[in-house]
Design a protein around this motif. Sequence first.
Motif, short mmCIF file in Angstrom:
data_model
loop_
_atom_site.label_atom_id
_atom_site.label_comp_id
_atom_site.label_asym_id
_atom_site.label_seq_id
_atom_site.Cartn_x
_atom_site.Cartn_y
_atom_site.Cartn_z
N TYR A 30 62.31 -99.46 87.39
CA TYR A 30 62.02 -98.02 87.45
C TYR A 30 62.41 -97.43 88.80
CZ TYR A 30 59.69 -93.64 88.15
OH TYR A 30 59.45 -92.33 88.48
N THR A 77 65.38 -94.77 89.38
CA THR A 77 64.95 -93.41 89.70
C THR A 77 65.27 -93.01 91.13
OG1 THR A 77 63.15 -93.67 88.12
CG2 THR A 77 62.94 -91.87 89.68
N SER A 93 58.16 -88.18 93.04
CA SER A 93 58.50 -87.11 92.10
C SER A 93 57.29 -86.34 91.62
CB SER A 93 59.23 -87.69 90.88
OG SER A 93 58.34 -88.50 90.12
#
Length: 107
Positions: A64, A68, A13
């Motif tokens: 995480y 994500t 990201s």
Amino acid sequence: MNTLSSHVLDTTSGKPVEGMALTLTCPDGQIHTGITDADGRFKQWPQSSFEAGTYHLRFHCREYLTNTHGKSFYPHIDIAFELEENGGHYHVPLLISPFGFSSYRGS
């Protein structure tokens, strides 16, 4: 005097990782924990100075990465490193993605 900080960045990201748990094991067996801030950083360890020796820093990344990206090959990432006597500031960054990671001694 040695100081220690860390920074976690998601290379998929391009953003910092907020809320990742960290566990630091010191040479004498003491264990400290922390959580990355909104900028993906953590430096508020309970001790202000670290003696020379081998340390282990665990990044708890599964939650995480799964939340994500839907997948995580790594449940956690362990980085062992050595601090020298009067080595100054040590920065241990982690660059992660669901299927890869890298680290280095930062500044």
